[in-house]
Scaffold this active site. Sequence first.
Site, PDB file in Angstrom:
ATOM      1  N   ASP A  54       0.812  -1.222   0.000  1.00  0.00           N
ATOM      2  CA  ASP A  54       0.000   0.000   0.000  1.00  0.00           C
ATOM      3  C   ASP A  54       0.846   1.273   0.000  1.00  0.00           C
ATOM      4  OD1 ASP A  54      -2.083  -1.766   0.249  1.00  0.00           O
ATOM      5  OD2 ASP A  54      -2.904  -0.880   2.077  1.00  0.00           O
ATOM      6  N   ASP A  55       0.236   2.340  -0.487  1.00  0.00           N
ATOM      7  CA  ASP A  55       0.673   3.741  -0.292  1.00  0.00           C
ATOM      8  C   ASP A  55       1.735   4.241  -1.262  1.00  0.00           C
ATOM      9  OD1 ASP A  55      -1.042   3.447   1.811  1.00  0.00           O
ATOM     10  OD2 ASP A  55       0.419   3.829   3.387  1.00  0.00           O
ATOM     11  N   HIS A 105      -5.812   3.101  -4.434  1.00  0.00           N
ATOM     12  CA  HIS A 105      -5.752   3.346  -2.990  1.00  0.00           C
ATOM     13  C   HIS A 105      -6.071   4.816  -2.690  1.00  0.00           C
ATOM     14  CE1 HIS A 105      -4.951   2.067   1.028  1.00  0.00           C
ATOM     15  NE2 HIS A 105      -3.839   2.764   1.194  1.00  0.00           N
ATOM     16  N   HIS A 109      -5.071   9.777   0.113  1.00  0.00           N
ATOM     17  CA  HIS A 109      -4.917   8.936   1.311  1.00  0.00           C
ATOM     18  C   HIS A 109      -5.590   9.573   2.527  1.00  0.00           C
ATOM     19  CE1 HIS A 109      -2.865   6.313   4.302  1.00  0.00           C
ATOM     20  NE2 HIS A 109      -2.801   5.465   3.289  1.00  0.00           N
ATOM     21  N   HIS A 201       3.503  -2.335   3.192  1.00  0.00           N
ATOM     22  CA  HIS A 201       3.501  -0.984   2.637  1.00  0.00           C
ATOM     23  C   HIS A 201       4.833  -0.750   1.938  1.00  0.00           C
ATOM     24  CE1 HIS A 201       0.453  -0.823   5.790  1.00  0.00           C
ATOM     25  NE2 HIS A 201      -0.084   0.202   5.150  1.00  0.00           N
TER      26      HIS A 201
END
Length: 262
Positions: A54-55, A105, A109, A201
Site C-alpha cells: 500500500d501507499d 488506494h 490517502h 507498505h
Amino acid sequence: MRTKVIFIVLFLIVFSATQAEASVFRDTRENYEKTGNVIWEVNTKEKIVALTFDDGPHPIFTPQILDLLAKYKAKATFFAAGNKVERFPEVLKRVAKEGHEIANHTYSHIYSSRIPAEKLKEELLKTDSIIKNVTGRQPTLYRPVGGMHNDVIIDTAIKNGKTVILWSWHMDSKDWSRPPAGKMSKQIITGVKPGNIILFHDWIGSEYTETSQTVVALEDILKYLIKNGYECVTVSEMMYRSSNTLPEPIDPYNLNKKQTGL
C-alpha cells in the site's frame, strides 16, 4: 421553557448524528463477503497467496521490492496512491512492465471512515485516470485507506466499478509501526495459509528514508514461501483460480480445529 426547548433540539441533533453514524456500519463481514464485492481472503486448497503493498510507489523501496519479487519469481498487487503516482510515474511503469497488478488506494490517502461518498468518488476517479495515463490500464480493485470500510465506502466503490480488497487480519505485517524485520517475518511465516492476502507498505516515512524493514523482512518471507511450495500471485489471479472466494465456515464448537485468521 426556552432552555428546555434548546436542550431538546440539541439532544435530537446529537441523537440523529449518532444514529446516522451507527447506520453506516450495519453489515457484518459475512454479509459483505456474500455480495462478492468485498474480499478479505479466498478459500482455496492451492498453495497460493497474494502479497500486497500500500501507499506507494516509493522511489527507493518500490524498486527494491520489485528486485526481490523478480528474484523469487513472485507477483504482487500494489495499491497505489494517486498523488504518489504523479510524483513517481516511472516507478509505477516498472511495476506494470514486470507483470504486477496495480490497484486504487485513493488519491490523497484520507484516513477517515467518514469520507463523504462524493469525495471518495472523486478520489477514486482521479486515481483511476492517473494510473491509466501512466500504465494504459484502469484498476478494478480498490483498498480503503487503513482498511476502513462501511456501507458508504463499499457502496461508492461498487458504483464506481471496484471490488473492495482488504486482507487476512492475521496477515497484517504491521510494517507501518516499524517493527524489527525479524518480528515481521516471523508473524507472516508462522501464520500463513493458502488463500491469504498479506499486507505490506512500500511507502513508510518520507521518500528520503534510506532503509526499510519491510524490504529486509520480505526476502525472508519469500524464501520461506517458495521453499514451502507457495506461489505468490496477484489478488486478481488468486480470485480467478479460486472456485470460492469465501473463507471456510467457522466451527463455533471447535475453533482450535483450524486457523481462520478472523
